[in-house]
Design a protein around this motif. Sequence first.
Motif, mmCIF file in Angstrom:
data_model
loop_
_atom_site.group_PDB
_atom_site.id
_atom_site.type_symbol
_atom_site.label_atom_id
_atom_site.label_comp_id
_atom_site.label_asym_id
_atom_site.label_seq_id
_atom_site.Cartn_x
_atom_site.Cartn_y
_atom_site.Cartn_z
ATOM 1 N N GLY A 93 0.786 -1.213 0.000
ATOM 2 C CA GLY A 93 0.000 0.000 0.000
ATOM 3 C C GLY A 93 0.825 1.273 0.000
ATOM 4 O O GLY A 93 2.023 1.283 -0.306
ATOM 5 N N ASN A 94 0.175 2.351 0.364
ATOM 6 C CA ASN A 94 0.778 3.673 0.382
ATOM 7 C C ASN A 94 1.958 3.711 1.345
ATOM 8 O O ASN A 94 1.840 3.276 2.483
ATOM 9 C CB ASN A 94 -0.286 4.692 0.807
ATOM 10 N N PRO A 95 3.123 4.203 0.922
ATOM 11 C CA PRO A 95 4.279 4.222 1.827
ATOM 12 C C PRO A 95 4.176 5.264 2.932
ATOM 13 O O PRO A 95 4.960 5.230 3.884
ATOM 14 C CB PRO A 95 5.443 4.547 0.887
ATOM 15 N N TYR A 96 3.219 6.180 2.806
ATOM 16 C CA TYR A 96 3.069 7.223 3.811
ATOM 17 C C TYR A 96 1.917 6.895 4.761
ATOM 18 O O TYR A 96 0.986 6.173 4.395
ATOM 19 C CB TYR A 96 2.809 8.575 3.145
ATOM 20 N N PRO A 97 1.968 7.438 5.980
ATOM 21 C CA PRO A 97 0.828 7.218 6.904
ATOM 22 C C PRO A 97 -0.436 7.777 6.276
ATOM 23 O O PRO A 97 -0.450 8.901 5.771
ATOM 24 C CB PRO A 97 1.231 8.020 8.150
ATOM 25 N N VAL A 98 -1.487 6.994 6.292
ATOM 26 C CA VAL A 98 -2.727 7.377 5.643
ATOM 27 C C VAL A 98 -3.856 7.377 6.661
ATOM 28 O O VAL A 98 -4.020 6.434 7.418
ATOM 29 C CB VAL A 98 -3.083 6.412 4.486
ATOM 30 N N VAL A 99 -4.601 8.446 6.708
ATOM 31 C CA VAL A 99 -5.848 8.475 7.452
ATOM 32 C C VAL A 99 -6.952 8.302 6.422
ATOM 33 O O VAL A 99 -7.186 9.183 5.603
ATOM 34 C CB VAL A 99 -6.022 9.799 8.219
ATOM 35 N N SER A 100 -7.593 7.136 6.422
ATOM 36 C CA SER A 100 -8.552 6.809 5.356
ATOM 37 C C SER A 100 -9.887 7.494 5.617
ATOM 38 O O SER A 100 -10.879 6.880 5.962
ATOM 39 C CB SER A 100 -8.739 5.291 5.272
ATOM 40 N N THR A 101 -9.899 8.802 5.432
ATOM 41 C CA THR A 101 -11.114 9.571 5.642
ATOM 42 C C THR A 101 -11.181 10.670 4.606
ATOM 43 O O THR A 101 -10.154 11.173 4.140
ATOM 44 C CB THR A 101 -11.141 10.193 7.048
ATOM 45 N N VAL A 102 -12.387 11.023 4.235
ATOM 46 C CA VAL A 102 -12.569 12.109 3.278
ATOM 47 C C VAL A 102 -13.061 13.377 3.958
ATOM 48 O O VAL A 102 -13.217 14.414 3.312
ATOM 49 C CB VAL A 102 -13.550 11.704 2.163
ATOM 50 N N GLY A 103 -13.349 13.316 5.249
ATOM 51 C CA GLY A 103 -13.680 14.512 6.006
ATOM 52 C C GLY A 103 -15.129 14.928 5.998
ATOM 53 O O GLY A 103 -15.488 15.915 6.637
ATOM 54 N N LEU A 104 -15.989 14.208 5.273
ATOM 55 C CA LEU A 104 -17.374 14.640 5.162
ATOM 56 C C LEU A 104 -18.051 14.771 6.513
ATOM 57 O O LEU A 104 -18.862 15.677 6.732
ATOM 58 C CB LEU A 104 -18.157 13.649 4.291
ATOM 59 N N THR A 105 -17.758 13.863 7.409
ATOM 60 C CA THR A 105 -18.315 13.932 8.764
ATOM 61 C C THR A 105 -17.365 14.638 9.714
ATOM 62 O O THR A 105 -17.755 15.542 10.461
ATOM 63 C CB THR A 105 -18.625 12.513 9.273
#
Length: 482
Positions: free
Chosen positions: A346-358
């Motif tokens: 997967g992504n080599p960087y830390p990922v916060v899997s959120t789009v921010g809608l909430t």
Amino acid sequence: MHLPRRAVVVVLAAVLAVIATITVSTTVASADAPALTWGPCPDGPGAVGMECATLDVPVDPADPDGRTITLALGRLPATGTAEGSVLVNFGGPGAPGIPMLRDQAAESFAALRARMDVVTWDTRGYGGLFGGRSTGLDCDFRSLARPTPPFPADQAAFDAITEANRAVAQACRDTDPVLFDHMDSASHAHDMEAIRRALGQERLTFYGASYGGMFAQAYARLFPDRVRAMVLDGTANHSTADWDAEVDEQARDGEEVFDRFVAWCAAEPACALHGTDVRARWLAVVAAADREPLPVPGTDIRYTGRDLQGLLRFTFLAGPPEWPAMAAAVVTAEGGDGSGFVPERGNPYPVVSTVGLTECQEIPGYDDHRDMVGTVERVRAVGPALGVSMPIVAHVLTCAGWPAPLANPPAPLPDGLPPLLGLGTWTDFPGTERAVRQVPGSVAVRHDGPGHVLYRTGNACAIEVADRYLTDLELPEPGTTC
């Protein structure tokens, strides 16, 4: 970090009488609530006999006679005599409840189904993102799920992030402004209330995993007289009058978990840092990467100190099996090589899997660069090992310039709620416990181990404790561990 100077809507319902001694709530008639018609699910019943229904709800809870959207509901019928229903949400915050309950989590609810229907729903707005069947926003969610930007160096850089965020989010908002503006947990809580009424339940019995616990807190603030029982499993505390203090507490939580890593390394000769000052060596690596990003030879990857903290934070969900490799990565990083931190997939960087809608409608962000710097400096002092990698410090930058109001800011839980039950792993427990302890008589149960959420991942002890509470309102003794 204080509340942004944006329009703030705070709705706290008046507290009515609490019924804490009833058993499972019985089904009651509601003259103004629509009836649910259960039938086949579009994707089939699975191996567990899932049934489905739809429910129309106002897109804007403040305009009950206005436009409606459609919620898709799923039900696992009781295998015995149904004494009531428990409503379930798996967080995300947009995780589609129907496929998750049917295909992933049904086994955890098997014993509970002997006495209760288990009901879930696909949350509003997220249909196009996670595959749920409720009314969704018709926009490119991938554009919203962007990487966490670096901390800006000055106000001009902060303004550039703000404008970029606004442009991306506004394109999504333009497809359906009213729905976009009503994606906060309070709006989801109004959906929960509509489902309760449609089910004919006098009071709500609810299980919320992860972000589902945020929905629970919003519901408790809005409808305290309608709460029968709530399980908050691995959630954050959004119920506070002092958000800065809660941010600091979360930073301290990270330090406690990091101390576990330090203690493991001290006791484990195989740790590459064994016999040395682990904390000092780690902080030196982080500081060096913040001054000059750490390269990964042969790639264009460059890790900041915050990146390294985020990657280490993720290993605490897996626990000690991941720690030998992480200790070795610290040693390699001291030599100027960040390759040990690159995830296998997967992504080599830390990922916060959120789009921010909430989240962007209820997590306080930064007013300006000065506000951000004050928070970052304070958190670095309180929790230097992992602190600024926290989503509420780092990833909240993606909410700067968000074109919807902070509609559901943090606020304490009201008086008069019945006792709640919290569940948590060593990373989940502190925030969950801070949320439920506001309500007298509540109990939080700790699992002294890694992971995220307990009930839906099959922890037998947590399931037994929660089922007893959800059916008979019997809480475990304070201090119970699983």
